[in-house]
Design a protein around this motif. Structure first.
Motif, PDB file in Angstrom:
ATOM      1  N   THR A   1      39.051 -32.616  86.267  1.00  0.00           N
ATOM      2  CA  THR A   1      38.827 -33.954  86.829  1.00  0.00           C
ATOM      3  C   THR A   1      37.346 -34.205  87.072  1.00  0.00           C
ATOM      4  O   THR A   1      36.811 -35.277  86.748  1.00  0.00           O
ATOM      5  CB  THR A   1      39.602 -34.102  88.152  1.00  0.00           C
ATOM      6  OG1 THR A   1      40.998 -33.833  87.927  1.00  0.00           O
ATOM      7  CG2 THR A   1      39.449 -35.507  88.714  1.00  0.00           C
ATOM      8  N   LEU A   2      36.664 -33.219  87.635  1.00  0.00           N
ATOM      9  CA  LEU A   2      35.231 -33.369  87.917  1.00  0.00           C
ATOM     10  C   LEU A   2      34.412 -33.441  86.634  1.00  0.00           C
ATOM     11  O   LEU A   2      33.403 -34.152  86.573  1.00  0.00           O
ATOM     12  CB  LEU A   2      34.760 -32.211  88.797  1.00  0.00           C
ATOM     13  CG  LEU A   2      35.206 -32.313  90.267  1.00  0.00           C
ATOM     14  CD1 LEU A   2      35.125 -30.944  90.956  1.00  0.00           C
ATOM     15  CD2 LEU A   2      34.362 -33.340  91.011  1.00  0.00           C
ATOM     16  N   ALA A   3      34.825 -32.706  85.604  1.00  0.00           N
ATOM     17  CA  ALA A   3      34.130 -32.792  84.309  1.00  0.00           C
ATOM     18  C   ALA A   3      34.221 -34.213  83.758  1.00  0.00           C
ATOM     19  O   ALA A   3      33.240 -34.747  83.213  1.00  0.00           O
ATOM     20  CB  ALA A   3      34.736 -31.804  83.328  1.00  0.00           C
ATOM     21  N   GLN A   4      35.385 -34.842  83.926  1.00  0.00           N
ATOM     22  CA  GLN A   4      35.553 -36.219  83.454  1.00  0.00           C
ATOM     23  C   GLN A   4      34.678 -37.186  84.259  1.00  0.00           C
ATOM     24  O   GLN A   4      34.020 -38.066  83.696  1.00  0.00           O
ATOM     25  CB  GLN A   4      37.024 -36.634  83.561  1.00  0.00           C
ATOM     26  CG  GLN A   4      37.329 -38.010  82.993  1.00  0.00           C
ATOM     27  CD  GLN A   4      38.813 -38.360  83.074  1.00  0.00           C
ATOM     28  OE1 GLN A   4      39.645 -37.523  83.439  1.00  0.00           O
ATOM     29  NE2 GLN A   4      39.148 -39.595  82.748  1.00  0.00           N
ATOM     30  N   ALA A   5      34.649 -36.980  85.591  1.00  0.00           N
ATOM     31  CA  ALA A   5      33.854 -37.864  86.449  1.00  0.00           C
ATOM     32  C   ALA A   5      32.357 -37.692  86.183  1.00  0.00           C
ATOM     33  O   ALA A   5      31.615 -38.685  86.119  1.00  0.00           O
ATOM     34  CB  ALA A   5      34.171 -37.574  87.916  1.00  0.00           C
ATOM     35  N   LEU A   6      31.902 -36.456  86.024  1.00  0.00           N
ATOM     36  CA  LEU A   6      30.494 -36.214  85.711  1.00  0.00           C
ATOM     37  C   LEU A   6      30.134 -36.763  84.342  1.00  0.00           C
ATOM     38  O   LEU A   6      29.034 -37.280  84.127  1.00  0.00           O
ATOM     39  CB  LEU A   6      30.195 -34.712  85.761  1.00  0.00           C
ATOM     40  CG  LEU A   6      30.096 -34.064  87.138  1.00  0.00           C
ATOM     41  CD1 LEU A   6      30.085 -32.541  87.004  1.00  0.00           C
ATOM     42  CD2 LEU A   6      28.847 -34.531  87.873  1.00  0.00           C
ATOM     43  N   GLY A   7      31.065 -36.636  83.400  1.00  0.00           N
ATOM     44  CA  GLY A   7      30.822 -37.128  82.053  1.00  0.00           C
ATOM     45  C   GLY A   7      30.558 -38.617  82.017  1.00  0.00           C
ATOM     46  O   GLY A   7      29.766 -39.103  81.206  1.00  0.00           O
ATOM     47  N   ARG A   8      31.213 -39.358  82.902  1.00  0.00           N
ATOM     48  CA  ARG A   8      30.990 -40.797  82.968  1.00  0.00           C
ATOM     49  C   ARG A   8      29.556 -41.133  83.371  1.00  0.00           C
ATOM     50  O   ARG A   8      28.984 -42.127  82.930  1.00  0.00           O
ATOM     51  CB  ARG A   8      31.945 -41.426  83.987  1.00  0.00           C
ATOM     52  CG  ARG A   8      33.408 -41.460  83.565  1.00  0.00           C
ATOM     53  CD  ARG A   8      34.241 -42.051  84.686  1.00  0.00           C
ATOM     54  NE  ARG A   8      35.612 -42.312  84.291  1.00  0.00           N
ATOM     55  CZ  ARG A   8      36.517 -42.876  85.078  1.00  0.00           C
ATOM     56  NH1 ARG A   8      36.176 -43.240  86.305  1.00  0.00           N
ATOM     57  NH2 ARG A   8      37.750 -43.086  84.654  1.00  0.00           N
ATOM     58  N   ARG A   9      28.969 -40.306  84.224  1.00  0.00           N
ATOM     59  CA  ARG A   9      27.636 -40.571  84.757  1.00  0.00           C
ATOM     60  C   ARG A   9      26.519 -39.971  83.907  1.00  0.00           C
ATOM     61  O   ARG A   9      25.479 -40.590  83.699  1.00  0.00           O
ATOM     62  CB  ARG A   9      27.516 -40.007  86.181  1.00  0.00           C
ATOM     63  CG  ARG A   9      28.275 -40.782  87.225  1.00  0.00           C
ATOM     64  CD  ARG A   9      28.234 -40.070  88.574  1.00  0.00           C
ATOM     65  NE  ARG A   9      28.815 -40.894  89.625  1.00  0.00           N
ATOM     66  CZ  ARG A   9      28.130 -41.697  90.426  1.00  0.00           C
ATOM     67  NH1 ARG A   9      26.814 -41.776  90.302  1.00  0.00           N
ATOM     68  NH2 ARG A   9      28.727 -42.421  91.342  1.00  0.00           N
ATOM     69  N   PHE A  10      26.735 -38.740  83.443  1.00  0.00           N
ATOM     70  CA  PHE A  10      25.631 -37.991  82.839  1.00  0.00           C
ATOM     71  C   PHE A  10      25.909 -37.518  81.413  1.00  0.00           C
ATOM     72  O   PHE A  10      25.084 -36.816  80.838  1.00  0.00           O
ATOM     73  CB  PHE A  10      25.301 -36.770  83.708  1.00  0.00           C
ATOM     74  CG  PHE A  10      25.058 -37.107  85.154  1.00  0.00           C
ATOM     75  CD1 PHE A  10      23.933 -37.826  85.532  1.00  0.00           C
ATOM     76  CD2 PHE A  10      25.950 -36.714  86.138  1.00  0.00           C
ATOM     77  CE1 PHE A  10      23.704 -38.137  86.861  1.00  0.00           C
ATOM     78  CE2 PHE A  10      25.733 -37.021  87.475  1.00  0.00           C
ATOM     79  CZ  PHE A  10      24.601 -37.745  87.840  1.00  0.00           C
TER      80      PHE A  10
END
Length: 260
Positions: free
Chosen positions: A209-218
């Motif tokens: 989940t965090l990989a997906q959220a970080l991917g959106r930003r960076f």
């Protein structure tokens, strides 16, 4: 948890680096249970706190489950020591002061590269014509003044945690050191490992989940590398680090200071 509070007090160039540090500390002793093993590189000039982070803060909280190394240690020496044990490596003074050091550093980085994912078995020939194999499943933490990441594959596997030259005054430092010593103990480290083992299914789910959220930003490559570390850090949050929704992951990431 006080572990995260202490990590935040070090003088990071990127304040969010404190979460990557604690995430690595949480996950490294159980690295054999992970499908992806990210590494960290702590860097900064003399007097920025690298030695305090590795020796006083990190090592006790890993409960004795790590292999310590220092400058001059070769890839062959590490490989022979680790064999097929899933033990993290804490490597201090990972600098390239002489020409021969460059080859040593790059060979150790190649070993860390192989250790990142499953299936990284190494086969070596023996003088008698036979062969021996090693399966390296370690998470690496290295520390140096300069960063020697050249290969793109290494850049994608290491999270660089930079420290700035902003020393504390003497009284503040003494108070900080006392706090570190009161929290960073072998007993607390072993309790942390037991806690992490119980939370591994949740940590694995949160990493995605965090990989997906970080991917959106960076970008997704950044997310894939750093999401696992943040999942380890999230397990230290109040409530034991429950399962994150994508919205909650976005909110937590937004609450961090990403200014560089």
């Amino acid at each position: 948890m006080r572990i995260q509070t202490i990590a935040e007090r070090f003088r990071w160039e990127l304040p969010a680096s404190s979460h990557f540090l604690t995430g690595w500390m949480v996950l490294a002793p159980v690295c054999g249970a992970l499908s992806w093993r990210p590494h960290i590189w702590v860097t900064g000039g003399a007097g920025t706190g690298k030695t305090t982070i590795l020796k006083t803060f990190m090592r006790p909280l890993m409960g004795g489950v790590f292999q310590s190394a220092t400058g001059g240690t070769t890839e062959a020496g590490l490989r022979g020591t680790l064999k097929s044990d899933a033990i993290p490596v804490v490597f201090d003074e990972f600098d390239q002061n002489e020409a021969k050091d460059k080859a040593i550093v790059q060979n150790v980085l190649a070993l860390a590269r192989i250790a990142s994912s499953e299936g990284g078995r190494i086969y070596k020939g023996t003088p008698t014509g036979g062969s021996t194999s090693f399966e390296i499943r370690s998470m690496f933490c290295v520390s140096s003044i300069n960063v020697a990441l050249i290969q793109k594959a290494d850049i994608d596997r290491f999270c660089v945690l930079g420290l700035r030259k902003d020393p504390m005054d003497k009284s503040e430092w003494l108070d900080f050191e006392r706090e570190i010593l009161s929290v960073a103990t072998i007993d607390n480290g072993r309790a942390l490992i037991a806690r992490t083992l119980c939370q591994l299914p949740v940590i694995t789910q949160n990493a995605r989940t965090l990989a997906q959220a970080l991917g959106r930003r960076f970008g997704q490559r950044f997310g894939d590398q750093h999401g696992t570390l943040l999942a380890g850090a999230w397990s230290l949050e109040a409530g034991g680090g429950a399962v994150l929704t994508l919205e909650q992951a976005d909110q937590w990431i937004a609450s961090m200071n990403w200014d560089h």
